[in-house]
Design a protein around this motif. Structure first.
Motif, short mmCIF file in Angstrom:
data_model
loop_
_atom_site.label_atom_id
_atom_site.label_comp_id
_atom_site.label_asym_id
_atom_site.label_seq_id
_atom_site.Cartn_x
_atom_site.Cartn_y
_atom_site.Cartn_z
N SER A 94 17.25 9.64 38.11
CA SER A 94 17.21 8.50 37.20
C SER A 94 18.31 7.49 37.50
O SER A 94 19.31 7.81 38.17
CB SER A 94 17.38 9.02 35.76
OG SER A 94 17.54 7.98 34.83
N THR A 166 14.03 8.44 43.84
CA THR A 166 14.12 9.31 42.67
C THR A 166 12.95 10.29 42.61
O THR A 166 11.83 9.98 43.02
CB THR A 166 14.15 8.49 41.37
OG1 THR A 166 13.10 7.51 41.41
CG2 THR A 166 15.49 7.78 41.23
N ALA A 207 14.14 11.18 31.39
CA ALA A 207 15.04 10.21 32.03
C ALA A 207 14.57 9.79 33.42
O ALA A 207 15.13 8.86 34.00
CB ALA A 207 16.45 10.80 32.12
N ALA A 208 13.57 10.46 33.97
CA ALA A 208 13.15 10.18 35.35
C ALA A 208 12.69 8.73 35.51
O ALA A 208 11.97 8.19 34.66
CB ALA A 208 12.05 11.14 35.76
N PHE A 209 13.12 8.10 36.59
CA PHE A 209 12.76 6.71 36.90
C PHE A 209 11.90 6.74 38.15
O PHE A 209 12.39 6.94 39.26
CB PHE A 209 14.04 5.90 37.12
CG PHE A 209 13.80 4.44 37.38
CD1 PHE A 209 13.09 3.67 36.49
CD2 PHE A 209 14.32 3.84 38.52
CE1 PHE A 209 12.88 2.31 36.72
CE2 PHE A 209 14.13 2.49 38.75
CZ PHE A 209 13.41 1.73 37.86
N SER A 218 11.75 2.13 31.52
CA SER A 218 12.50 3.38 31.58
C SER A 218 13.61 3.41 30.53
O SER A 218 13.80 4.42 29.84
CB SER A 218 13.10 3.55 32.98
OG SER A 218 13.89 4.72 33.05
#
Length: 263
Positions: A94, A166, A207-209, A218
């Motif tokens: 992230s 990511t 939280a992953a982007f 996000s």
């Protein structure tokens, strides 16, 4: 450092799952107000934000504003007593990774050029003295490796994400070798670091982007998350002269600390 020709991640926004109820609108408004306050301080501090204490305070303030708890052990990211700086390499999940690591120990960040234009994160990264590179610039790669080696020789420590993009989990994406060549050339120690996100003791991808998601989308998902925490685990430093071995050892150290589904 994101080498030229880096493959696109197989993770997309569809990989994001919500493992906890979201916060209420009133709390969301409070978080955005607190975030705006932190950004305002960062802007008014100007060049003073480059001071490690100020930078750490702002990074921690941003995490607190978004309701994110930071879990980090006593281990420093830099290796004490080393004249060359430390190359800190972490998995990349992230945009929050940069904030979280600066909240532990501010160092120079090596990031893709686009990050420099992002609100909040771009400001922090620029004021930390970040180097921005074009991950599609094949001809620039030898120069970037040489420049990174020189920075490490000067005694400055650098944070890099050798997965090049990511991923939704710690184990996603192999560590590419260019940054490790710079550390080998400089005789610099390498500190592998694992970054993991969880909510209420359960591994979280909130939280992953990922993919073509916008920064705003996000940020909004992160701001609405309830009980989000980031855990930063620093591992034993590595040294060596073979970039392939160093990349493999660093990836093994980082991946060995993948969080189980429940902790």
């Amino acid at each position: 450092m994101s080498p030229a020709g880096a493959p696109a991640a197989l993770c997309t926004p569809a990989c994001v799952t919500r493992s906890a109820p979201e916060i209420q609108p009133v709390e969301l408004a409070r978080r955005y107000a607190a975030l705006a306050y932190e950004i305002g301080i960062a802007v008014t501090q100007g060049d003073r934000l480059a001071d490690p204490r100020a930078l750490r305070a702002r990074a921690r303030g941003i995490l607190a504003a978004l309701g994110i708890r930071l879990d980090a052990g006593p281990e420093r990211l830099t290796v004490a007593g080393s004249r060359p700086g430390t190359l800190i390499v972490a998995n990349h999940i992230s945009w929050l990774d940069v904030v979280s690591l600066l909240a532990v120990e501010p160092v120079m960040v090596l990031a893709k050029r686009e990050v420099g234009g992002w609100p909040v994160i771009g400001t922090l990264a620029r004021r930390a003295g970040s180097q921005f590179i074009d991950r599609d610039g094949l001809r620039q790669l030898p120069h970037a490796v040489s420049e990174l080696a020189s920075t490490l020789r000067s005694g400055r420590s650098v944070l890099a994400f050798p997965q090049a993009t990511t991923w939704c989990s710690v184990a996603g994406g192999r560590f590419r070798r260019a940054t490790f060549q710079a550390a080998a050339d400089a005789g610099a120690p390498i500190r592998p670091v694992t970054i993991r996100y969880h909510q209420h003791g359960t591994r979280s991808t909130t939280a992953a982007f990922l993919g073509d998601e916008t920064f705003g989308a996000s940020l909004h998902r992160v701001a609405r998350a309830r009980g989000l925490a980031v855990r930063v685990t620093a591992h034993a430093p590595l040294r060596g002269s073979d970039r392939r071995e160093l990349a493999a050892e660093a990836q093994a150290a980082v991946g060995a600390y993948e969080m189980p589904a429940h902790v």
